[in-house]
Motif scaffolding. Sequence first.
Motif, PDB file in Angstrom:
ATOM      1  N   ALA A  67      -8.643   2.928  -1.396  1.00 56.30           N
ATOM      2  CA  ALA A  67      -7.702   3.984  -1.522  1.00 56.30           C
ATOM      3  C   ALA A  67      -6.354   3.698  -0.827  1.00 56.30           C
ATOM      4  CB  ALA A  67      -8.187   5.318  -1.318  1.00 56.30           C
ATOM      5  N   VAL A  68      -6.336   3.343   0.210  1.00 55.83           N
ATOM      6  CA  VAL A  68      -5.243   2.894   1.035  1.00 55.83           C
ATOM      7  C   VAL A  68      -4.301   1.799   0.328  1.00 55.83           C
ATOM      8  CG1 VAL A  68      -4.433   1.898   3.311  1.00 55.83           C
ATOM      9  CG2 VAL A  68      -6.056   3.914   3.333  1.00 55.83           C
ATOM     10  N   ARG A  69      -5.031   0.875  -0.104  1.00 52.43           N
ATOM     11  CA  ARG A  69      -4.661  -0.371  -0.688  1.00 52.43           C
ATOM     12  C   ARG A  69      -4.067   0.153  -2.002  1.00 52.43           C
ATOM     13  NH1 ARG A  69      -7.442  -6.244  -2.226  1.00 52.43           N
ATOM     14  NH2 ARG A  69      -5.414  -6.965  -2.665  1.00 52.43           N
ATOM     15  N   ASP A  70      -4.509   1.027  -2.762  1.00 52.09           N
ATOM     16  CA  ASP A  70      -3.828   1.284  -3.930  1.00 52.09           C
ATOM     17  C   ASP A  70      -2.525   2.179  -3.730  1.00 52.09           C
ATOM     18  OD1 ASP A  70      -5.834   0.354  -5.475  1.00 52.09           O
ATOM     19  OD2 ASP A  70      -7.022   1.963  -5.748  1.00 52.09           O
ATOM     20  N   GLN A  71      -2.487   2.883  -2.773  1.00 51.49           N
ATOM     21  CA  GLN A  71      -1.403   3.821  -2.575  1.00 51.49           C
ATOM     22  C   GLN A  71      -0.367   3.275  -1.607  1.00 51.49           C
ATOM     23  OE1 GLN A  71      -2.499   7.985  -1.520  1.00 51.49           O
ATOM     24  NE2 GLN A  71      -4.250   7.832  -2.444  1.00 51.49           N
ATOM     25  N   VAL A  72      -0.517   2.549  -0.726  1.00 46.74           N
ATOM     26  CA  VAL A  72       0.332   2.001   0.396  1.00 46.74           C
ATOM     27  C   VAL A  72       0.383   0.579   0.760  1.00 46.74           C
ATOM     28  CG1 VAL A  72       0.807   4.158   1.494  1.00 46.74           C
ATOM     29  CG2 VAL A  72      -0.914   2.776   2.339  1.00 46.74           C
ATOM     30  N   GLY A  73      -0.828   0.077   0.147  1.00 49.87           N
ATOM     31  CA  GLY A  73      -0.999  -1.691   0.354  1.00 49.87           C
ATOM     32  C   GLY A  73      -1.885  -1.813   1.733  1.00 49.87           C
TER      33      GLY A  73
END
Length: 543
Positions: A67-73
């Motif tokens: 989820a972190v990767r999808d939203q802010v990398g």
Amino acid sequence: MAPHGKLDLDPEAVRTARRLAARAAEPIIAMARTHTTVSVERALLRLAGLAGADDGGRPWANHLADAVRDQVGLEHGVALPVWDALLRGPHGTLADLAGAAARGGVSFRLPAGADADRARAAATAAARGGITRIDRRRAERDRLLAELPPPDRPADPAAPARPLVYLIVATGDIHEDIPQAQAAAREGADVVAVIRSTGQSLLDFVPEGATREGYAGTYATQENFRLMRAALDEVSRELGRYVRLTNYASGLCMPEIAALAGLERLDMMLNDCMYGIIFRDINPRRTFIDQRFSRQVHARAGIVINTGEDNYLTTADAVDAAHTVVVSQLLNERFGHEAGLADAQLGLGHAFEIDPKIPESFRLELAHAQLVRELFPDAPLKYMPPTKHMTGNIFAGYLLDAFFNLAGVMTGQSIILIGMMTEGIHTPWLSDRDLALENVRYVRDACGGLAEDFVPRPDGVIASRARRVLAESLELLERIGDDGLLTAIAEGTFGVTRRPPDGGKGLDGVVERAGGYLNPAIDILDTENPQDARAAAGQEVPA
């Protein structure tokens, strides 16, 4: 300078070998220090206490990192976005946050200013909590080793240390592995390795809970680690000697498995710089980045790594490729030292794999084994039995294993893996293991301190062969330093298998760090020497 040791090795050649290995390793170390991976970030979450999985078995650590990767990398790491979200609420725990993120109910951001400072402090405290738990487990091991000394730490300081006997269990069912492991310990095993289920290296998640459905091995999970550690502690107290537990920190989840091993007090972990690349087709960049973090955790946890150079000799000729084993060992040593591992944690691997039909094969085996012993005098070397040339003739196989055990005793190996006369025929029965243990017990007890009396002639076959292998190792290290280790791997230098730098599995999980990247676990492990940290916590630091 005069030669030294039983093999008359030139000390300057040995120093040159280490200098060349450091040169070859430096670009890889620089890459690992400037990149992260999805598994490194998930390992931080696990150290901070995130466990469990959804109803489909997908771990919450994967949900949250994705989820972190999808939203802010992931260029800045998961720490700032995750602990910023926790502080903003309403989710009170990492598990609550991960569940909400899996449902698409969390908006992550890269905090700035005072918000970033608060997130950094909270993330650092959480990482510190996980590392403190690992420190406590290491202190437990130290106490048990003092109370229940194994053969390599005899109660009488004047008594010679014996090689540790290493035996494998691999039923696929943790509840079947446990009684087999305890039975092996009662029959003389000092180290029990739980072979990992076939294909787990290629899973980009760590399964959850106790498992009963592994294939040619048992899944590496935190609960399986806990269950087996408790079972071996029980039998250790029964026998009055500490029995060590081994598993595998390799593949796409190497950093996470290393963290779980530290939390559950495993003693040894298979962790080789190139095994996953060559034999599992894991991307080279992913492997080296994951490995640095995993070895930092092993260093802090007091875990001995076992490297996998023996595997090269199953695909390459054990005579022609002997120098590639030495080169890999030197690289493993350099990578290990840079990550904080002490010499006593470097269980460098090698094997008794020369074709027995070759004239003087046993003398060649002694040359290779003694060379490794003298190059790495303080390392707990792990010596692997013959597998490639086991033909199914169990009588010849039993004899060949006895020669292997003899070579191990004569050259002072530290860890001897039990050879099986039924190697390559079927998964060993308990009776096979019993006979194998009887073989190694006889040789070890009958030969005792034979290493003291084994002194090859300076101009004989053994010493000459060892010096030749060292010279070939220097030549290869020079080439690798010029061309680059990634190029050498791509050309099939190790194990004759070609693996290009941008091929294999897991490259999509590699991320270059941005300015301001934060992983507080790495910061702690980078800046704190494990011995100094233990002393500061009031723990006894063994000499």
